[in-house]
Design an enzyme around this catalytic site. Structure first.
Site, PDB file in Angstrom:
ATOM      1  N   HIS A  25       3.713 -15.249 111.852  1.00  0.00           N
ATOM      2  CA  HIS A  25       2.619 -15.102 112.809  1.00  0.00           C
ATOM      3  C   HIS A  25       2.151 -16.490 113.246  1.00  0.00           C
ATOM      4  O   HIS A  25       1.941 -17.357 112.415  1.00  0.00           O
ATOM      5  CB  HIS A  25       1.485 -14.370 112.073  1.00  0.00           C
ATOM      6  CG  HIS A  25       0.358 -13.902 112.933  1.00  0.00           C
ATOM      7  ND1 HIS A  25       0.523 -13.050 113.999  1.00  0.00           N
ATOM      8  CD2 HIS A  25      -0.970 -14.156 112.866  1.00  0.00           C
ATOM      9  CE1 HIS A  25      -0.661 -12.792 114.543  1.00  0.00           C
ATOM     10  NE2 HIS A  25      -1.585 -13.463 113.880  1.00  0.00           N
ATOM     11  N   SER A  58      -2.985 -13.265 118.679  1.00  0.00           N
ATOM     12  CA  SER A  58      -3.600 -12.499 117.594  1.00  0.00           C
ATOM     13  C   SER A  58      -4.894 -11.848 118.102  1.00  0.00           C
ATOM     14  O   SER A  58      -4.841 -11.159 119.118  1.00  0.00           O
ATOM     15  CB  SER A  58      -3.821 -13.416 116.389  1.00  0.00           C
ATOM     16  OG  SER A  58      -3.992 -12.659 115.218  1.00  0.00           O
ATOM     17  N   GLU A 115       5.830 -11.000 111.812  1.00  0.00           N
ATOM     18  CA  GLU A 115       4.375 -11.050 111.919  1.00  0.00           C
ATOM     19  C   GLU A 115       3.706 -10.827 110.568  1.00  0.00           C
ATOM     20  O   GLU A 115       2.689 -11.423 110.248  1.00  0.00           O
ATOM     21  CB  GLU A 115       3.870  -9.954 112.869  1.00  0.00           C
ATOM     22  CG  GLU A 115       4.342 -10.060 114.303  1.00  0.00           C
ATOM     23  CD  GLU A 115       3.574 -11.072 115.102  1.00  0.00           C
ATOM     24  OE1 GLU A 115       2.710 -11.760 114.528  1.00  0.00           O
ATOM     25  OE2 GLU A 115       3.839 -11.194 116.308  1.00  0.00           O
TER      26      GLU A 115
END
Ligand SMILES: *[C@@H]1O[C@H](CO)[C@@H](O)[C@H](O)[C@H]1NC(C)=O
Ligand SMILES: *[C@@H]1O[C@H](CO)[C@@H](O)[C@H](O)[C@H]1NC(C)=O
Ligand SMILES: *[C@@H]1O[C@H](CO)[C@@H](O)[C@H](O)[C@H]1NC(C)=O
Ligand SMILES: *[C@@H]1O[C@H](CO)[C@@H](O)[C@H](O)[C@H]1NC(C)=O
Ligand SMILES: *[C@@H]1O[C@H](CO)[C@@H](O)[C@H](O)[C@H]1NC(C)=O
Ligand SMILES: *[C@@H]1O[C@H](CO)[C@@H](O)[C@H](O)[C@H]1NC(C)=O
Ligand SMILES: *[C@@H]1O[C@H](CO)[C@@H](O)[C@H](O)[C@H]1NC(C)=O
Length: 568
Positions: A446, A213, A337
């Site tokens: 995610h 991330s 995601e």
């Protein structure tokens, strides 16, 4: 065998691992700043590791050093106690406690620039993996990530805490507070690695940096920094890349406006940057962290900036000019995601109405772009968010967020970068454990791949005698045999990359080819039975990487939309 000054003590904490480990002892290592005391632990399977928690790599960034670039940590006399995690960097604790990893955070401190080291005992010249955690540049900590399992694969693992949020990224756009402190902290930690990792059995010339991330964006942004030359030879960017919309303040928005807005909120309404920064240095940590200045249109309020020092231009521009270091690159994303970005929609478990989905795209276009109508029309058409079926709208909205922030920026980077460094690999993580507790519609969220990369299914097999350690870390929801297989496969791919810059090994189930446009953009699809595929989300990649920028630049005209297909 490096010059370890070993001193084995009977541990006071022996009860903490009486069942698991044969012996729990302490170990002492010399660093350039002084001696550090950590743990020596061994697992049932016979892996012997040394673990050091909380070694300072920079001076505490407090007082006048707040909003300043890091300076290396000084040395000490005697023995530094590296047997416990230091406080995490300041952040809103409520947010971090809802984060999914097991560590229980009670306390924060601006004095948070420490590294943790997990290494095989008595290793020599081993490859090194340095982990940069994610959390939108605002949240998280190295102590959420357990390095023991990767270290058991003959790797030295280093995890890094760096300044976050306002303290990590506030910028006045000039010398008063130039910004990017969090990223410069990471580079300072890499200097510490260069100077010291040999003492822990690591090879300073075999460093791979990996992150997820904002951490993935971070490691892939270092590739563009002249200050990072010689600090690493491999980069693994997971679900975050330097060219992503969230990775920088981009025109027309300015970080300095956010800094001034913060000043107004906390009683530092000064027009001169220097006066503003001096005033902000006098405020309490809580005042700064809890303030919510208006006018920040990015995903996070404080993010990296082009500062002319750490980085000279936006990564996509530098890439076009070939101004980039040339580490081997592995990068990838997960299947859904964007799923947690629509959690806020009430009733989302039953789907999303066309009206709500359209509002979400509208609000994105207002917030992120200055060409609201054009952007809205194009995105709403491409993602066909006019369906009467709320389940279809929900999936399309998830795909929209996934593609915009993660998947297509990754493709953009790989499409350009492999021409500079052919040693480029792409993956898509699409595995969902039968035990995963999140709702089925969220798919592969995610950060899910982190459980497997860090070997969570095996975390209960090794002792961790330090305070706060949670041995059931990620196995809390039960581990299936396939979870273990996937985790073993991913640890092997990741550590092979760190060892030889090639994730493949003889034992691989599949040969993972280099990524290249001319060879049809091959990538490794990681799922129950992994496979090599060609062309991840080609239509979205074409939309975001070709059509959309041309549309905003006025190079193509807005086409008509017919049932989700743009007709030109
Ligand atoms: C946090 O840590 C500091 C320094 O170790 C300590 O003074 C303070 O009392 C702690 N706060 C809480 C809430 O535990
Ligand atoms: C590592 O080195 C120490 C000190 O020389 C020694 O006592 C220990 O047995 C060694 N451990 C292994 C696994 O070789
Ligand atoms: C946004 O767009 C309008 C019209 O295209 C322009 O006048 C304005 O300056 C832009 N705003 C910013 C902050 O660039
Ligand atoms: C900040 O200062 C400016 C100029 O002195 C003034 O116009 C403005 O009202 C002030 N804002 C706040 C929130 O105090
Ligand atoms: C955090 O605080 C709670 C309650 O004050 C305490 O029970 C717990 O042990 C603390 N956790 C850590 C890691 O210090
Ligand atoms: C350890 O982690 C598991 C799984 O995340 C969680 O259920 C459990 O409450 C944690 N234990 C402690 C003591 O924090
Ligand atoms: C790429 O795709 C084309 C068209 O399907 C095919 O002819 C070619 O063999 C593929 N190349 C590779 C390297 O897979």
């Amino acid at each position: 065998m490096p010059q370890l000054g070993t001193l084995l003590l009977l541990s006071l904490l022996i009860h903490a691992c009486a069942v698991i480990c044969a012996a729990d002892t302490h170990i002492i290592v010399d660093t350039t700043q002084g001696r550090v005391k950590g743990y020596q632990i061994s697992s049932q399977s016979g892996h012997s590791l040394q673990v050091f928690l909380g070694i300072p790599y920079a001076e505490p960034p407090v007082g006048d050093l707040r909003f300043s670039r890091p300076i290396p940590a000084g040395s000490w006399r005697g023995i530094h106690d590296a047997t416990f995690y230091r406080s995490i960097c300041p952040q809103r604790l409520q947010s971090v406690q809802s984060f999914s990893f097991g560590y229980n955070f009670n306390n924060t401190s601006e004095d948070c620039l420490y590294v943790n080291v997990f290494a095989p005992t008595n290793g020599s010249k081993l490859p090194v993996m340095v982990w940069i955690h994610g959390g939108a540049y605002t949240l998280g900590s190295a102590s959420e990530y357990d390095g023991r399992m990767l270290a058991s694969q003959d790797i030295v693992v280093v995890t890094v805490d760096y300044r976050l949020g306002v303290l990590g990224f506030l910028s006045t756009g000039d010398d008063a507070a130039p910004g990017n402190y969090g990223h410069l902290d990471q580079l300072q930690a890499l200097h510490w690695v260069k100077d010291n990792i040999g003492q822990f059995g690591g090879d300073p010339d075999k460093v791979t940096i990996f992150g997820q991330s904002s951490g993935g964006a971070g490691v892939s942004t270092h590739m563009f920094s002249p200050l990072a030359k010689g600090l690493f030879r491999g980069v693994i960017a997971q679900s975050g890349i330097s060219v992503s919309p969230f990775a920088f303040y981009r025109p027309p928005y300015k970080a300095s406006d956010t800094a001034r807005n913060l000043g107004k909120i906390v009683g530092c309404n000064h027009s001169s940057s220097q006066a503003l920064v001096t005033c902000l240095r006098g405020k309490s940590t809580d005042d700064l962290v809890n303030a919510r200045p208006q006018g920040a249109p990015m995903t996070s309020t404080y993010v990296p900036v082009v500062d002319g020092y750490y980085i000279l231009d936006f990564p996509e521009n530098l890439l076009g000019q070939g101004h980039v270091l040339d580490p081997a690159l592995m990068t990838g994303t997960v299947l859904n995601e964007g799923a947690d970005m629509i959690d806020y929609i009430s009733g989302v478990e039953k789907g999303v109405s066309a009206e709500t989905a359209q509002q979400a795209i509208h609000s994105w276009s207002r917030r992120y772009l200055n060409q609201t109508t054009i952007a809205y029309k194009a995105a709403a058409c491409h993602y066909n968010i006019h369906s009467a079926d709320p389940m279809v709208n929900r999936q399309n909205l998830i795909a929209f967020w996934s593609d915009y922030d993660y998947v297509t920026p990754n493709i953009k980077m790989a499409d350009m970068y492999h021409k500079i460094q052919p040693n480029t690999y792409m993956y898509s993580f699409e595995y969902r454990s039968v035990n995963q507790p999140d709702p089925q519609w969220e798919g592969v969220l995610h950060a899910t791949e982190l459980y497997y990369v860090f070997g969570c299914p095996f975390s209960h097999t090794m002792p961790c005698p330090w305070k706060g350690c949670n041995r059931t870390w990620c196995s809390g929801w039960g581990v299936s045999p396939l979870d273990k297989t996937i985790s073993n496969e991913m640890m092997t791919l990741w550590t092979n990359f760190a060892k030889s810059l090639d994730p493949n090994s003889g034992a691989n189930r599949h040969q993972w080819p280099h990524y290249s446009v001319s060879a049809n953009r091959s990538y490794l699809q990681i799922r129950d039975t992994s496979d090599v595929q060609q062309g991840l989300r080609p239509s979205a990649a074409n939309f975001w990487n070709q059509y959309f920028p041309n549309l905003l630049a006025g190079k193509v005209r807005q086409h008509e939309c017919h049932g989700g297909v743009i007709i030109g």
